[in-house]
Write a protein that holds these residues in place. Structure first.
Motif, PDB file in Angstrom:
ATOM      1  N   SER A 204     -70.550  -6.596 -87.114  1.00 14.61           N
ATOM      2  CA  SER A 204     -69.226  -6.221 -86.621  1.00 14.61           C
ATOM      3  C   SER A 204     -69.339  -5.487 -85.291  1.00 14.61           C
ATOM      4  CB  SER A 204     -68.544  -5.314 -87.648  1.00 14.61           C
ATOM      5  OG  SER A 204     -67.437  -4.668 -87.052  1.00 14.61           O
ATOM      6  N   PRO A 205     -68.409  -5.735 -84.361  1.00 10.70           N
ATOM      7  CA  PRO A 205     -68.430  -4.954 -83.118  1.00 10.70           C
ATOM      8  C   PRO A 205     -68.215  -3.484 -83.469  1.00 10.70           C
ATOM      9  CG  PRO A 205     -66.772  -6.710 -83.028  1.00 10.70           C
ATOM     10  CD  PRO A 205     -67.260  -6.642 -84.436  1.00 10.70           C
ATOM     11  N   PRO A 206     -68.933  -2.590 -82.801  1.00 15.43           N
ATOM     12  CA  PRO A 206     -68.720  -1.163 -83.092  1.00 15.43           C
ATOM     13  C   PRO A 206     -67.349  -0.734 -82.578  1.00 15.43           C
ATOM     14  CG  PRO A 206     -70.292  -1.472 -81.295  1.00 15.43           C
ATOM     15  CD  PRO A 206     -69.948  -2.832 -81.786  1.00 15.43           C
ATOM     16  N   PRO A 207     -66.759   0.283 -83.178  1.00 12.21           N
ATOM     17  CA  PRO A 207     -65.439   0.741 -82.722  1.00 12.21           C
ATOM     18  C   PRO A 207     -65.512   1.256 -81.288  1.00 12.21           C
ATOM     19  CG  PRO A 207     -66.118   1.821 -84.795  1.00 12.21           C
ATOM     20  CD  PRO A 207     -67.294   1.071 -84.276  1.00 12.21           C
ATOM     21  N   GLY A 208     -64.396   1.121 -80.574  1.00 16.63           N
ATOM     22  CA  GLY A 208     -64.298   1.695 -79.243  1.00 16.63           C
ATOM     23  C   GLY A 208     -64.933   0.886 -78.134  1.00 16.63           C
TER      24      GLY A 208
END
Lengths: 532, 211
Positions: A204-208
């Motif tokens: 998953s893409p990391p947040p932010g």
């Protein structure tokens, strides 16, 4: 962002109708998807330097795909033509500068540097092949004979592509789900869950970072299959999912029907019984029907067909699908297919009497689960004199090498296992190579009895992750499916020797081996990989 | 300009009307298609590149659209001039035009149609069963003696490699047409989307005079 663009377009291009009327949209859809006019007659046109084209050959969907996001084949770039892209100025890809080298310069495709399309520019492009940036379109792009009404209809359809809310796309997260049916084996279910949760979390893409992180929900179903569809619909209402990833179950039919009705991509569930005619679902393999088709193909390739084919199965179990496929594939052949059905549990005498008298020219096919197969084989001291005995590797759980030891030695020489997987040793070494170290870092380990589920689940996650990365923030379920079709190289650890997809293809693996049982009870490939 | 030479790999480039635009698309770059990128420039004229090559067709088993097994080398060595390409039936942008162009060539041959062997070899053989190839042939109005061939992945790969046209990823394949006058002779290779006219200019002189 898209909404802002749409607003800007609406302000800048008053010629575009804000709300296309339904009839016009329907006509545009038909032109786009089928190459047919409102009266059902084929669309007409030509390619520069080529002959005249009609109908389906001319349909936009042929190259630009259902999503309108286009494709890349070799050096041919088919640009995206969805509303938000087409009716806005072309944009060079962020973070890229044209590559240059001595004596050559590679510059942006004209679709990235052109001004926005409007109605007159669209008409000129479609009729004359002249792009919005006054650059002629690729010779592969047909030139169309279109009425004003048809132009407006196509424009309305293009505007509708890539706009509107997409289920499962939250304001800050992208929602995915995985389905577990209550008939799934507990150990396999846990193996699936362990790999999937960790793989999705890791990819998953990391947040932010400008991309929505992925949130994976588990949709565990309960009760009999008749109630599953309602449960799935309720889950989808409570928290819509953009796509379903992996999952596990024996009877997948209700889930399949839900996915098809909902149009939600259901990607590579662990099941041996996928539903018919998938469009929104993409499967690891066609399931039990493939085993029947492979056996039919093998029998037809022999010098002579057997006189009779006797198939033994429990009509309440998935073996019936293999049996039906074998029968169906041989329907026009001069061979009698004789079904011997039963409903368990049977005692030893009943198992012994289950087999009818078998002649030397007959072939015996046993669509039996592992316990039933063992009981039937052990109830006979010696195998009948038959032209061949075939058993389903999937049903009998014979995909793991040591398990073939449960086939009593007298049966082994004449018995072949229909085996829709890579050979056990080759498969295991490939899985250890491609998956072993990742599993270790996750605190997991490959196990003999779950490696098929573990590898296939990882393949499902990896293909989906690659497709989602390419998708970026251009959310569209059709586009996701198109990207999944391109991302099959992510299936490095699947249980199959070859795993490929292509436009519209819905099964990754398409064939099977026949295996013989060696003296030590191990399985060995007997002949070529058979694709029916 | 269109020099005929028996030396393999000697290449001349024929500019055609139209444009071939190479994009900076990340997918194209990802396909690792460096070979296809060189020589081309933004807005360069679409070109068909002609070369000649000595090719030994491999003796592998393939199946035709009727399900019959054929030895590839024998199937194309029947004495007739051969026109050959590589396709797959679920291909979207390139194969339909390529197949349409072959159909146009066949149509244009008129009475000479039975005198030219057309061959389309699937590069997605597990998906392209004989039945799918038969449907595909019908969709494009292909008629005898146009062979559509499929088989094992290994056999298809062997043919692609013999013709120096193999790409590990079928999506990165490029349009190429091959022609040969008779068994044992050099193959003419046309890289790029050769139109029916380009192909017919090569093909017609290959036909032996009618008795």
């Amino acid at each position: 962002m898209h909404r802002l663009l749409a607003l800007a377009i609406a302000l800048l291009l008053p010629a575009l109708p804000g709300q296309a009327d339904e009839a016009l949209l329907g006509e545009g859809q038909r032109l786009y998807l089928e190459g047919l006019r409102a009266d059902g007659s084929p669309l007409e046109g030509w390619r520069p330097g080529g002959e005249r084209l009609r109908g389906r050959d001319m349909a936009c969907v042929q190259c630009h795909r259902r999503s309108g996001m286009g494709t890349v084949e070799g050096v041919v770039v088919v640009p995206p033509i969805t509303g938000p892209v087409l009716f806005a100025p072309g944009q060079p890809p962020a973070g890229h500068t044209p590559r240059r080298a001595a004596g050559m310069a590679l510059q942006d495709h004209s679709f990235r540097t052109r001004p926005a399309y409007d109605a007159p520019r669209l008409a000129r492009a479609l009729r004359e092949g002249m792009g919005a940036g006054d650059v002629p379109l690729d010779p592969l792009m047909p030139r169309y004979t279109l009425s004003e009404r048809e132009l407006a209809a196509l424009q309305a359809w293009l505007e509708s592509l890539g706009t509107g809310p997409v289920p499962g796309v939250g304001s800050t997260t992208l929602h995915l789900a995985t389905v577990i049916t209550p008939d799934a084996d507990a150990r396999q279910r846990d193996a699936m869950r362990d790999v999937l949760q960790r793989c999705i979390a890791g990819r998953s893409p990391p947040p932010g970072r400008g991309r929505r992180p992925w949130v994976l929900e588990e949709w565990a179903l309960s009760g009999p299959p008749q109630g599953w569809r309602n449960q799935l619909e309720a889950r989808m209402r409570r928290q819509p999912a953009f796509a379903l990833v992996s999952g596990i179950g024996r009877d997948w039919t209700p889930v399949h029907e839900f996915c098809e009705a909902e149009g939600v991509p259901c990607l590579f569930p662990n099941t041996d019984l996928p539903g018919p005619d998938p469009r929104a679902s993409v499967y690891l393999w066609p399931g039990m029907v493939l085993e029947g088709a492979v056996l039919a193909r093998h029998l037809m390739e022999q010098e002579r067909l057997p006189t009779r084919i006797i198939q033994v199965f429990d009509p309440s179990d998935m073996g019936r699908e293999g049996a039906a496929a074998l029968r169906g594939a041989l329907v026009s052949q001069p061979v009698t297919v004789f079904d011997r059905t039963f409903r368990g549990p049977l005692d030893e005498a009943a198992w012994r009497s289950l087999l009818p008298p078998v002649d030397a020219g007959d072939v015996l096919v046993l669509w039996l689960g592992d316990a039933d197969l063992e009981r039937l084989l052990r109830s006979h001291k010696a195998p009948p004199t038959a032209a061949g005995v075939f058993v389903s590797g999937t049903l009998a759980g014979l995909e793991r090498a040591p398990d073939a030891r449960k086939v009593p030695p007298p049966w082994r020489a004449g018995l072949r296992v229909i085996y829709p997987f890579d050979a056990p040793e080759a498969r295991l070494s490939r899985m250890v190579f491609n998956l072993g170290s990742w599993m270790s870092t996750q605190g997991l380990s490959l196990a003999r009895d779950t490696e098929r589920t573990q590898g296939n689940t990882h393949a499902a996650c990896e293909i989906t992750a690659r497709a989602l990365y390419t998708l970026g923030e251009r959310y569209s379920r059709d586009y996701l499916l198109e990207l999944v079709e391109d991302s099959y190289a992510g299936a490095t650890a699947s249980a199959f020797p070859r795993f490929t997809l292509g436009p519209g293809q819905r099964y990754g693996s398409k064939g099977a081996y026949l295996m013989r049982i060696e003296k030590d009870g191990s399985l060995a490939v007997d002949g070529d990989w058979i694709v029916p | 300009m269109r020099s005929r030479t028996s030396a393999p790999w000697r290449t001349t480039v024929l500019p055609l009307a139209g444009l071939l635009v190479i994009g900076l698309n990340p997918l194209a770059a990802q396909a690792g298609d460096e070979h296809a990128h060189h020589h081309h420039h933004h807005h360069a004229a679409s070109a068909v590149s002609r070369s000649e090559a000595a090719i030994t067709p491999p003796r592998v088993n393939l199946r035709n659209q009727d399900g019959a097994t054929v030895v590839f080398a024998d199937a194309i060595d029947d004495g007739r001039p051969v026109l050959l390409n590589f396709i797959y039936t679920s291909c979207t942008a390139i194969c339909p035009p390529m197949t349409r162009i072959f159909a146009e060539v066949q149509e244009s041959l008129g009475d000479d149609r039975p005198r030219v062997r057309l061959v389309s070899v699937s590069i997605d053989p597990e998906q392209d069963t004989p039945r799918r190839l038969r449907d595909y042939a019908r969709q494009f109005g292909a008629t005898e003696p146009w062979l559509f061939l499929t088989g094992s992945a290994a056999a298809s790969t062997a043919v692609q490699k013999a013709f120096n046209s193999y790409r590990p990823d079928k999506m990165s394949h490029t349009p190429v047409s091959f022609l040969r006058r008779a068994p044992g002779q050099a193959w003419v290779r046309l890289d790029g989307l050769a139109q029916a006219g380009d192909i017919l200019r090569e093909l017609r002189p290959m036909l032996p005079p009618r008795p």
